[in-house]
Design a protein around this motif. Structure first.
Motif, short mmCIF file in Angstrom:
data_model
loop_
_atom_site.label_atom_id
_atom_site.label_comp_id
_atom_site.label_asym_id
_atom_site.label_seq_id
_atom_site.Cartn_x
_atom_site.Cartn_y
_atom_site.Cartn_z
N MET A 274 7.78 -5.59 16.56
CA MET A 274 7.29 -6.49 17.60
C MET A 274 7.34 -7.93 17.10
N LEU A 275 7.79 -8.81 17.96
CA LEU A 275 7.80 -10.24 17.65
C LEU A 275 6.54 -10.86 18.25
N VAL A 276 5.76 -11.54 17.40
CA VAL A 276 4.57 -12.26 17.85
C VAL A 276 4.71 -13.71 17.41
N VAL A 277 4.67 -14.62 18.38
CA VAL A 277 4.74 -16.05 18.11
C VAL A 277 3.43 -16.65 18.61
N GLY A 278 2.70 -17.34 17.75
CA GLY A 278 1.42 -17.91 18.14
C GLY A 278 1.28 -19.33 17.66
N PHE A 279 0.56 -20.14 18.44
CA PHE A 279 0.33 -21.53 18.06
C PHE A 279 -0.88 -22.06 18.83
N PRO A 280 -1.67 -22.97 18.22
CA PRO A 280 -2.81 -23.56 18.92
C PRO A 280 -2.37 -24.70 19.82
N VAL A 281 -3.06 -24.86 20.95
CA VAL A 281 -2.72 -25.91 21.90
C VAL A 281 -3.98 -26.60 22.41
N GLY A 282 -3.81 -27.87 22.80
CA GLY A 282 -4.86 -28.59 23.49
C GLY A 282 -5.96 -29.13 22.61
N ALA A 283 -6.89 -29.83 23.25
CA ALA A 283 -7.99 -30.49 22.56
C ALA A 283 -8.88 -29.49 21.82
N LEU A 284 -9.00 -28.27 22.34
CA LEU A 284 -9.86 -27.27 21.73
C LEU A 284 -9.09 -26.25 20.90
N GLN A 285 -7.79 -26.50 20.70
CA GLN A 285 -6.96 -25.68 19.81
C GLN A 285 -7.07 -24.18 20.11
N ALA A 286 -6.90 -23.85 21.37
CA ALA A 286 -6.86 -22.44 21.77
C ALA A 286 -5.50 -21.86 21.41
N ASN A 287 -5.50 -20.63 20.96
CA ASN A 287 -4.26 -19.97 20.55
C ASN A 287 -3.50 -19.43 21.76
#
Length: 234
Positions: free
Chosen positions: A1-14
């Motif tokens: 399985m390929l899992v790509v994750g990164f935090p976004v926005g002012a509250l750094q939600a994944n």
């Protein structure tokens, strides 16, 4: 399985993208604030084609970009019915302090197609089978998604239900600490230790690590309840 994750926005939600591999169909989980550009880049880099957006709950730091992402790729959004109203009224689910930080206004709308999640349902999407668990506590409509891996293990996308070393706060509108304790006792603690947890904020962890060190799970296992959750996320 390929899992790509990164935090976004002012509250750094994944935000996460899941696929069976490079060049395949994928699902996007929790496209929050400022997520459109990094999602577009990840799709290009890994040659992925989105077929659905899955939402762990309705707080804006996890769903802010859902309309442009869904409508831009002509795919549906999946959310639990108890949180659906937050898609068009994000201020309904946040504290006055958070609302003031964003000027008291967050303009959002539902994407063109919204489908509602059902507890313990299996979603067959992008060649993956994802099991939905309704996990109220952080919000009334919080869910976790879990899936098996080719190696025989499991992953769980926990949203703001479980973090590395902590749990989601329960003092916001729709939050309920008593329901959170039931969720943790009945939906989280029974999971296998080697289940990899992909949380809504912060680093990846495992159920075994949290069972052994997370103060909230430790208190539950001792039968003494658990203290109020700290403020994390919204």
């Amino acid at each position: 399985m390929l899992v790509v994750g990164f935090p976004v926005g002012a509250l750094q939600a994944n935000c996460y993208l899941l696929a069976t591999g490079e060049g395949e169909a994928c699902v996007i989980v929790d496209p929050g604030q400022d997520a459109v550009e990094p999602i577009t880049e990840a799709l290009r880099k890994h040659r992925l084609s989105p077929v659905a957006v899955l939402l762990t709950h309705g707080h804006f730091d996890h769903v802010f970009s859902v309309a442009p992402v869904c409508d831009g790729h002509d795919v549906p959004a999946w959310i639990h019915p108890d949180d659906r109203d937050l898609l068009a009224d994000p201020l309904k689910g946040i504290s006055p302090e958070t609302a003031a930080f964003f000027g008291g206004r967050l303009a959002m709308r539902e994407p063109a197609e919204v489908r509602e999640l059902t507890d313990r349902a299996d979603l067959d999407l992008a060649g993956l089978t994802l099991t939905v668990d309704h996990t109220p506590g952080h919000t009334g409509g919080s869910v976790c998604f879990s899936a098996g891996t080719e190696e025989g293990g499991r992953i769980m996308l926990s949203g703001d239900t479980l973090f590395a070393g902590s749990i989601g706060r329960t003092d916001l509108p729709g939050g309920d600490h008593a329901r959170m304790l039931v969720t943790l006792r009945e939906k989280v603690l029974p999971l296998d230790d080697d289940t990899v947890v992909l949380p809504g904020h912060g680093p990846t962890t495992t159920i075994g690590r949290e069972r052994a060190s997370n103060p909230f799970l430790l208190e539950l296992q001792r039968g003494t309840g658990a203290p109020a959750a700290p403020h994390r996320g919204l």
